[in-house]
Design a protein around this motif. Structure first.
Motif, short mmCIF file in Angstrom:
data_model
loop_
_atom_site.label_atom_id
_atom_site.label_comp_id
_atom_site.label_asym_id
_atom_site.label_seq_id
_atom_site.Cartn_x
_atom_site.Cartn_y
_atom_site.Cartn_z
N VAL A 1 0.92 -0.57 -0.24
CA VAL A 1 -0.09 0.36 -0.01
C VAL A 1 0.79 1.09 -0.18
CG1 VAL A 1 -1.43 1.16 1.35
CG2 VAL A 1 -1.72 -1.25 1.43
N VAL A 2 1.71 1.35 0.28
CA VAL A 2 3.24 2.37 1.03
C VAL A 2 3.42 2.67 0.32
CG1 VAL A 2 4.62 3.28 1.06
CG2 VAL A 2 2.82 2.00 3.05
N GLN A 3 3.64 1.74 -0.91
CA GLN A 3 4.60 1.70 -2.25
C GLN A 3 3.03 2.89 -3.17
OE1 GLN A 3 7.13 0.39 -3.54
NE2 GLN A 3 7.11 0.32 -5.98
N ILE A 4 2.34 1.86 -3.56
CA ILE A 4 0.90 2.97 -4.15
C ILE A 4 1.78 4.48 -3.78
CG2 ILE A 4 -1.02 2.56 -4.98
CD1 ILE A 4 -1.09 0.32 -5.12
N VAL A 5 0.68 4.43 -2.54
CA VAL A 5 0.38 5.97 -2.03
C VAL A 5 2.09 6.66 -1.93
CG1 VAL A 5 -0.35 7.38 -0.21
CG2 VAL A 5 -1.26 4.51 -0.39
N VAL A 6 2.91 6.66 -1.54
CA VAL A 6 3.76 7.46 -1.74
C VAL A 6 4.51 7.28 -2.51
CG1 VAL A 6 5.78 7.56 -0.20
CG2 VAL A 6 3.90 6.88 1.23
N TYR A 7 5.40 6.07 -2.85
CA TYR A 7 5.85 6.39 -4.30
C TYR A 7 4.67 6.75 -5.12
CZ TYR A 7 10.71 4.65 -3.73
OH TYR A 7 11.63 4.49 -4.15
N THR A 8 4.10 6.02 -5.38
CA THR A 8 3.74 6.25 -7.25
C THR A 8 2.88 7.47 -7.35
OG1 THR A 8 3.47 3.84 -6.92
CG2 THR A 8 2.00 5.32 -8.95
N GLY A 9 2.78 7.90 -6.19
CA GLY A 9 1.31 9.54 -5.37
C GLY A 9 2.37 10.30 -5.39
N ALA A 10 2.70 10.12 -4.52
CA ALA A 10 3.64 11.47 -3.73
C ALA A 10 5.07 11.39 -4.61
CB ALA A 10 3.98 11.87 -2.47
N ILE A 11 6.08 10.56 -4.88
CA ILE A 11 7.13 10.70 -5.44
C ILE A 11 6.94 11.24 -6.49
CG2 ILE A 11 9.20 10.29 -5.66
CD1 ILE A 11 9.24 8.72 -2.99
N MET A 12 5.95 10.43 -7.32
CA MET A 12 6.46 10.41 -9.04
C MET A 12 5.44 11.63 -9.88
SD MET A 12 7.70 8.62 -10.20
CE MET A 12 7.95 8.81 -11.19
N MET A 13 4.87 12.49 -8.30
CA MET A 13 3.82 13.40 -8.62
C MET A 13 4.90 14.56 -8.33
SD MET A 13 0.86 13.47 -9.90
CE MET A 13 1.39 11.71 -10.62
N LEU A 14 5.67 14.85 -7.76
CA LEU A 14 6.86 15.55 -7.90
C LEU A 14 7.60 15.39 -8.55
CD1 LEU A 14 8.10 16.92 -4.90
CD2 LEU A 14 8.70 15.08 -4.09
N PHE A 15 7.92 14.72 -8.86
CA PHE A 15 8.90 14.54 -10.32
C PHE A 15 8.11 14.94 -11.38
CE2 PHE A 15 11.28 10.90 -8.80
CZ PHE A 15 12.73 10.92 -8.92
N LEU A 16 6.68 14.45 -11.33
CA LEU A 16 6.36 15.51 -12.89
C LEU A 16 6.23 16.66 -12.64
CD1 LEU A 16 3.44 12.96 -13.34
CD2 LEU A 16 5.09 13.82 -14.67
N PHE A 17 6.25 17.88 -11.65
CA PHE A 17 6.01 18.44 -11.30
C PHE A 17 7.48 19.17 -11.88
CE2 PHE A 17 2.45 18.50 -7.66
CZ PHE A 17 2.35 19.53 -8.66
N VAL A 18 8.99 19.14 -10.79
CA VAL A 18 9.65 18.57 -11.25
C VAL A 18 10.09 19.73 -12.43
CG1 VAL A 18 12.78 19.35 -11.58
CG2 VAL A 18 11.30 18.32 -9.50
N VAL A 19 9.56 18.38 -13.51
CA VAL A 19 9.25 17.69 -14.86
C VAL A 19 9.37 19.14 -16.35
CG1 VAL A 19 8.73 16.71 -17.22
CG2 VAL A 19 9.43 15.39 -14.97
N MET A 20 7.36 19.63 -15.14
CA MET A 20 7.51 20.57 -15.35
C MET A 20 7.33 22.11 -15.06
SD MET A 20 2.92 21.83 -14.56
CE MET A 20 4.04 22.68 -12.89
#
Lengths: 99, 523, 280, 637
Positions: free
Chosen positions: C66-85
């Protein structure tokens, strides 16, 4: 099926991630590859914990995630400030270590 | 615990160096006098050593021994045998003359050059060199010796690189670049030698478990310590290489002409007459003392190299256009004689070699210092720039001639005694080598007389027509040297008496006997 | 699948699932590495991570899954996308290698390393495995919690400190202190006059424009596009759509239609000339 | 009495020291100090001579041990002197002729501002020469040997501002050095063979022989050859004769004292002194005689061709010493006569040189005989003394040269066998040529009409008789050259005087002494008449005619110098130049090359540090891989 395959998979992912770190120039992608490596490790840890039948492996995996989170936060911050200063996110442009 | 005479003799110039360096820049002359004072005091102590030393006593006398680095058994051991005493005396005698001769060499250049010349530094460095040389003559602990053997390079480096003749002919920049080239070359050559020696020193400790020369030699003698032949040979080579560089032996000699050519005459004398002697001295004391078998094994090769040095050096001296370089190559030839005498393994050869070290020091000093005075007058080192000096400055020419005659070892002057001893000693054990080496005396005559003829005789060159004769200071430098040359040439007995017992010891180290004359052998 | 099942056996179902999803994960990973645009890489990575989450679950690490989905895929990947933006697409994206031999060395090392790892795992005797049955007896989360707050509590605290530090660090790094006062409109205007370039205000996009998208350069009267009208970022990324030609065609078409309607003869060249002069 | 020996040497040595270190303040009296000290030395010599005469023939050997010079184990060199009949003879010759020539120089060098130094050098020479003949061992002899070399170097090059003089001096010293090399090698062999090189134990006396007898003939031959080499150098024998001619660049008194009377005869002294060695080494002896014979012809031929009066005399010196060496090579047959000729030659040749000097003095230093002529009425004293010397040297019956040379020729025949005939023949031929060239000199200088003309400065030379300080020595020497020979050979006084040292035997003369004498006189007459017909009857061209091939060769010292120049000088120059090049490029180049290569290598390594994080990462990754491999291997092992 023997769960050792999970380990093989982890190794494969790790290697791919490492290679990615080496061949990509975009700092962000490099970071993603690092994440990939970390995840690979986590996978192996989880698989090990299953094998040995105790949860310590999972604990370690958990810690890894936390550390990864922290690392990503700082790393991305660095990338951003780097991009601000030199309008590029290429790791090669930050080659001031040359003598 | 009696008064540590040896330490005192070495420490005194060291203190002098510090004191001289501490003198403020404005009081230049005071610094000079201070340096001279200290060198003379050192001479007094050296005389004291001479007096206290008993030629027929034990091998090492006036010994001092203190533990230093317990972990590696490095000790602060001092002690002198006859050979060391003679060389210490030589050093102590020469340094005052060197200082006096270099009185104005380090004065600031008046001719618009911006280069800073620390006068005090010049004399301080000279004294520092003296201290280290004396210590390396006294040290009986291999490691201790190594330290001073190497540390010597530092002040020498600055002396060569920092102070040169006033370059009137070619610009100051050119001169200084050549100078630094020479200095670096000197440093590199000797460092390489030193490093190889360091490896050998450590190896020796591993093998022998001690750094103390007397202990090891003693153990070698009574067979309690026997090295593997190959090991001993490697160690020998390690030591010998360093000494061969220091006392330039062909083909490791090329640093000497540069160094002597670029340095001022007094420094050149310091190099060839004092510092290089450490190399030959160390061959006699360490190579033969520690590795007798290997020394005997290496003898033929060394003799050949020495022979090459003799002939080769002399021939190149003939070909030189630069007075100082000529003297340098002559020195190379003479060092060939010294080394030949050492490895001839006869008491004549080795006594001759030791005597040669002393005499060569004095004779080269005489010749080189006069040459320095000559150069300082004209501002050029090229032989071709002189001519007819004899007519305008007869005393200068006369002393120059005497120095030259000493260099070609004319009988009646000191070098003849030593050279002939070396030749006889060599002939006794290696006739062919001895005979070939004898050609050296003809070549010596050739380069000396050619030098004298081109500089001193012939019609007077306009540039030299106004050349002043020797001044009082310069005469005070040369005259005593000339007197020494003549005295030691007529009555060398005092020196031989000191040296002979020590040489006998060395001979017994290498378990060699003088070859008996045929006739007696027949009986 | 159920806890028991995950605990002590590997059913054929799991085998099937492993092979399928494993392939997906590998593809995702390769995509992360070889996609040209950072965004695509990010998406591929997200995919891989989700697959991994599934594997965690399959290995009885429910909490981690669950944590993997929530934290990683949820939070961290979003962070990545923001930076990419923020950073946007840069020249660094091209897969063309600039350092000589780097790629081949990298691939070589990777290959060697992988082979070695496989070899290592090969001779490691990992045959016996006892499931997580009693470990997860009273719930995986409880189990973890018990360990976390007893055995690993110290590490846990430290990790907390680490996170805080990271947060502060991120702020420090990204927050830029203004060293000098921001320049006012007036000052900017004066500077433009002093330098004598762009003395009038920059042209707005959409002059003679048929589109109002920001990535289309406005056209000058003679129909050529003016870079100045497009934002700097787009210019740096070279993402300007040039529509000048079609604009000119439209103009011609317009004039033709006008003629037809007004039954006029062709415009005299003189006027045209004048018009051109005016346009200059 | 022994202690006088040291004083003998000390006197002139003191003089040298005082004069050379004294400085300008001695300029006024310097020359007199030098002369007086030379005379004092002669007086000591005379006293010792009387003392020796007092003793009986067998005990006429005085030795004085001063101090131990170089003591190193087996090698014991002492400063010790040995005065016996042989050295006594030399002492008297050296100090006697030396004093006279000092006196002569007072006048001759009057106008030279460096006269003081000149006398200093002369005294130095006397001291060294005395040391040479008085030394009790070969090493000390070697000191004197090189000492006279030094003195001659200084004196030949006395007028250093003349490049020719400086070169000549250098040449003389160098050629001598080659000889000295021989001497030192000889000493080495002696030491290694006998363990000593002192005369006493080595040579022994004729009743109890020395160590010499106890070794192989080969060794002795080697020693003999080395000694011969030394003698050749010092006595200007072929092949080392080339320096003597140039040595005439020195002032004439020097040529008279050093290069005629004393120093050049040191070689003969060495051979005679080492007689014991040569007697035991016949091969070496034979070579000595050959060298002597060759040189006496060589010198004579050269003497015929020279127009420079001093060079002509130099040639004659060479040839006369050739006679002595030849005699010395004959062994006991000839030793005595070698020394006897040496002494008489010392007188008349010194006289001739002084005469030549006096002539030059009057002709403002013109040396070309073709520019003299008819001088007999201008300088009568010189003419008479020179003339007497001339008669002496050509061996005019009754004069000293006649006795000594005649004896040598006899001895040469007495050598016996074909050698005897050949050597004797050479000696006779030499006598003829001697008569020829000496007559030539005499005629060209003193007879015929005057041929001198103004020199480039335009002032006519007006010949005049020299001052008495110069003429007196000439007169005394003339007496010597007239009567010495008779004095010696009447009743074989000289023979008996020297015999205890050198030994003597008559050999087996194939022809009677009377025949030899007759033939000697005959060839002398032939030579004289030939010369007279050539130069006395016909006018002499002022400029030398081109002359025959032989003449031209002889003018160039029979091309010996050219040979030296081409082979030694040129070759040497090339050798040294190439060596200098090699030293700079090869020996030094190797080192510099290593340095350069190291620098290049590090520069290339430096390129790896390209500053790109990714390439560093690659190396890290590679390192990790290696670690894994290592661990695996560990486990595998």
């Amino acid at each position: 099926m023997n769960p050792v395959n999970y380990i093989y998979l982890a190794a494969l992912l790790f290697t791919i991630g490492a290679t990615g770190v080496l061949i990509r120039r975009n700092a962000i992608v490099v970071f993603m590859c690092v994440e990939l490596m970390l995840n690979a490790c986590n996978l192996s840890l989880v698989a090990f914990s299953r094998m040995h039948g105790n949860l310590d492996g999972q604990i370690i995996a958990f810690f890894t995630m936390v550390v990864a989170a922290a690392e990503v936060v700082v790393g991305l911050a660095i990338i951003v400030s780097l991009f601000r200063s030199r309008h590029s996110a290429s790791v090669d442009d930050a080659s001031l270590m040359k003598l | 615990m009696s008064f540590p005479l040896l330490t005192a003799t070495a420490v005194l110039p060291a203190i002098g160096a510090v004191a001289t360096a501490a003198v403020p820049a404005a009081r230049r002359t005071a610094a000079k006098w201070l340096a001279l004072l200290f060198s003379l005091a050192t001479l007094a102590f050296a005389v004291a050593i001479l007096v206290r030393f008993d030629p027929d006593g034990d091998r090492y006398q006036l010994t001092e021994s203190h533990s230093w680095i317990k972990e590696f058994g490095v000790r602060y051991d001092l002690g002198v045998d006859g050979i060391a005493v003679a060389l210490i005396a030589l050093t102590a005698v020469l340094i005052p003359f060197i200082i006096l001769a270099g009185w104005h060499d380090a004065d600031p250049l008046e001719t618009g050059s911006k280069r800073w010349r620390p006068t005090q530094g010049f004399f301080a460095l000279i004294l520092a060199v003296e201290a280290m040389v004396i210590l390396s003559f006294e040290a009986t602990d291999v490691f201790l010796f190594y330290i001073f053997f190497e540390a010597m390079l530092i002040p020498m480096y600055f002396l060569i690189g920092g102070f040169g003749d006033r370059a009137h002919e070619h610009g100051e920049e050119v001169a200084s670049t050549q100078r630094s080239y020479a200095a670096v070359k000197f440093l590199l050559y000797n460092l390489v030698g030193g490093l190889i020696m360091l490896a050998a020193v450590i190896g020796l400790y591993v093998v022998a478990g001690s750094f103390s020369l007397p202990e090891i030699a003693e153990a070698r003698a009574n067979g309690s310590l026997d090295m593997v032949t190959s090991t001993e040979r490697w160690l020998f080579l390690g030591f010998f290489f360093a000494f061969a560089v220091k006392a330039p032996l062909w083909p490791l000699h090329t640093w000497l002409p540069n160094a002597m050519g670029e340095a001022t005459a007094p420094v050149a004398v310091l190099i060839t007459a004092v510092v290089d002697k450490v190399g030959t001295f160390a061959m006699l004391r360490f190579c033969l003392g520690l590795f007798p078998e290997a020394s005997k094994w290496a003898t033929p090769a060394v003799l050949v190299l020495a022979l090459i040095s003799i002939i080769y050096g002399a021939l190149l001296a003939v070909g030189q256009r630069d007075i100082k370089r000529l003297v340098a190559y002559a020195s190379i030839s003479h060092f060939g004689f010294i080394i030949m005498g050492i490895f001839a393994m006869t008491s004549q050869g080795q006594s001759g070699a030791t005597l040669y070290m002393v005499n060569h020091g004095i004779s080269t000093a005489a010749l080189m210092l006069v040459a320095g005075f000559l150069i300082s007058r004209r501002g050029s080192r090229l032989i071709a720039d002189y001519g007819g000096v004899q007519k305008v400055a007869p005393v200068l020419a006369g002393t120059f001639l005497i120095g030259g005659l000493a260099t070609l070892s004319l009988p009646g002057l000191a070098p003849f005694v030593s050279e002939f001893l070396v030749l006889v000693g060599t002939y006794a054990s290696y006739p062919v080598v001895g005979i070939i080496a004898t050609f050296g005396i003809v070549l010596a005559a050739l380069y000396t007389l050619v030098l004298y003829q081109r500089t001193m005789t012939g019609p007077v060159k306009p540039e030299v027509s106004a050349m002043p004769d020797l001044r009082v200071r310069e005469l005070a430098v040369v005259a005593p040297l000339v007197v020494l040359l003549i005295f030691l040439g007529v009555y060398p007995k005092p020196v031989t008496d000191i040296v002979n017992p020590a040489v006998e010891q060395t001979m017994s180290d290498v378990q060699k006997k003088d070859p008996q004359p045929e006739v007696e052998a027949a009986k | 699948m159920s806890a028991q099942l995950a605990a002590y056996s590997t059913s054929t179902g799991e085998a099937f699932q492993f092979w399928v999803l494993g392939t997906v994960a590998v593809i995702g990973a390769l995509g992360t590495v070889f996609m040209k645009k950072a965004v695509h890489s990010a998406l591929c990575l997200a995919g891989t991570m989700i697959v991994l989450a599934v594997f965690y679950l399959a290995n009885g690490a429910y909490f981690l899954g669950v944590v993997q989905i929530v934290v990683y895929t949820g939070a961290i990947m979003m962070l990545f996308l923001f930076v990419v933006m923020l950073v946007g697409v840069t020249a660094a994206d091209s897969l063309k290698e600039t350092i000589k031999g780097q790629r081949w060395l990298a691939l070589l090392c990777g290959l060697g390393f992988g082979i070695l790892l496989f070899a290592g795992i090969g001779n490691a005797s990992l045959t016996e495995f006892n499931g997580l049955a009693q470990a997860n007896a009273n719930g995986n989360v409880e189990g973890l919690a018990a360990l976390l707050f007893t055995k690993y509590v110290f590490a846990f605290e430290i990790t907390g400190a680490l996170l805080i530090t990271a947060a502060v660090g991120a702020m420090v790094l990204t927050h830029r202190e203004r060293t000098e006062r921001a320049r006012t409109q007036r000052e900017l205007a004066e500077q433009r006059v002093r330098e004598g370039k762009n003395v009038p205000p920059l042209p707005a996009p959409g002059v003679y424009a048929r589109h109002n998208a920001v990535d289309i350069a406005g056209l000058l009267p003679d129909g050529t596009p003016s870079e100045l009208t497009v934002s700097k970022t787009l210019r740096e990324r070279g993402q300007i759509r040039d529509v000048s030609t079609e604009a000119l065609n439209d103009l011609k078409a317009l004039e033709q239609r006008a003629e037809e309607r007004l039954e006029r003869t062709a415009v005299e060249p003189a006027n045209l000339k004048r018009a051109e002069e005016a346009s200059k | 009495m022994e202690n006088l020996i040291a004083l003998l040497i000390a006197a002139p040595l003191l003089g040298a020291a005082v004069l050379l270190c004294g400085g300008r303040r001695l300029d006024a009296v310097g020359h007199w100090i030098g002369t007086v000290l030379a005379a004092v030395s002669f007086v000591f010599g005379a006293i010792l001579f009387v003392d020796l005469l007092g003793k009986d023939a067998e005990h006429r050997t005085l030795t004085q041990h001063l101090f131990s010079w170089i003591p190193v184990e087996g090698f014991q060199a002492d400063v010790a002197f040995r005065l016996d009949q042989l050295s006594m003879t030399f002492v008297l010759l050296i100090t006697g002729v030396g004093s006279l020539i000092h006196l002569y120089s007072v006048g001759y060098m009057e106008h030279d501002e460096r006269r003081r130094r000149f006398f200093g050098y002369l005294n130095l020479f006397l001291a060294a020469m005395l040391l040479l003949v008085l030394a009790d061992n070969y090493l000390l002899l070697y000191v004197g040997w090189e000492g006279v070399g030094l003195a001659s170097y200084l004196l030949i090059g006395f007028w250093q501002h003349k490049p020719s003089a400086a070169t000549a001096a250098k040449k003389a010293f160098l050629v001598n050095r080659v000889g000295d090399m021989g001497l030192s090698i000889a000493i080495m062999i002696m030491f290694t063979t006998f363990g000593t090189f002192a005369f006493g134990p080595l040579l022994g006396t004729h009743e109890e022989p020395g160590l010499v007898g106890e070794t192989s003939e080969g060794t002795l031959t080697a020693i003999g050859l080395m000694l011969l080499l030394a003698a050749c150098g010092k006595s200007a024998q072929v092949p080392l004769q080339s320096w003597l001619g140039d040595a005439m660049e020195g002032p004439t008194p020097v040529s008279a004292l050093i290069h005629a009377a004393t120093m050049v005869t040191a070689g003969v002294y060495l051979i005679v002194r080492s007689g014991a060695i040569f007697n035991a080494a016949p091969d070496a002896q034979l070579l000595v005689t050959i060298v002597g014979a060759v040189t006496l012809l060589f010198g004579a031929i050269v003497g015929c061709a020279k127009d420079d009066i001093k060079k002509a005399l130099a040639g004659s010196t060479m040839s006369q010493i050739g006679y002595m060496v030849l005699a010395a090579g004959l062994g006991p047959i000839g030793y005595v006569f070698a020394i006897m000729h040496l002494v008489t030659h010392g007188f008349f040749k010194a006289g001739l040189f002084l005469g030549a000097g006096s002539v030059m003095h009057g002709m403002n230093d013109e040396v070309d005989m073709r520019k003299y002529g008819g001088l007999r009425k201008y300088m009568p004293v010189t003419f008479i003394t020179f003339g007497l010397g001339y008669l002496a040297i050509i061996g005019f019956p009754g004069l000293s040269g006649f006795f000594s040379k005649d004896k040598i020729i006899e001895a040469a025949f007495a050598k016996g066998g074909t050698e005897g005939w050949i050597l004797g023949g050479c000696a006779l031929l030499g006598a003829a040529i001697t008569a020829y060239y000496m007559t030539r000199v005499m005629v060209l200088t003193f007879f015929g009409e005057k041929r001198w003309q103004p020199d480039e400065h335009g002032h006519e030379p007006h010949p005049h008789e020299s001052p008495s300080s110069m003429t007196i020595p000439m007169i005394l020497l003339a007496f010597g050259s007239v009567f010495a020979g008779g004095l010696f050979s009447v009743g074989d006084r000289f023979l008996h005087w020297l015999e205890p040292i050198t030994g003597h035997d008559h050999g087996d003369a194939p022809i009677s002494a009377a025949t030899v004498t007759a033939s000697t006189v005959a060839v002398m007459v032939i030579g004289v008449t030939a010369a007279y017909l050539q130069y006395g009857r016909r006018p002499v061209p002022v400029v030398a005619p081109r002359g025959s091939l032989l003449t031209r060769a002889a003018r160039r010292d029979l091309l010996q110098d050219d040979f030296n120049h081409v082979v030694l000088v040129r070759g040497g120059e090339h050798l040294t130049r190439s060596l200098v090049y090699i030293d700079h490029t090869l020996v030094d180049g190797v080192v510099n090359g290593t340095a350069a290569s190291v620098g290049g290598l590090s520069g290339r390594l430096r390129k790896l540090q390209n500053g790109f994080a990714r390439s560093y990462a690659v190396s890290m990754f590679g390192g990790a891989a290696l670690l894994v491999a290592a661990t695996l291997l560990m486990r595998a092992v």
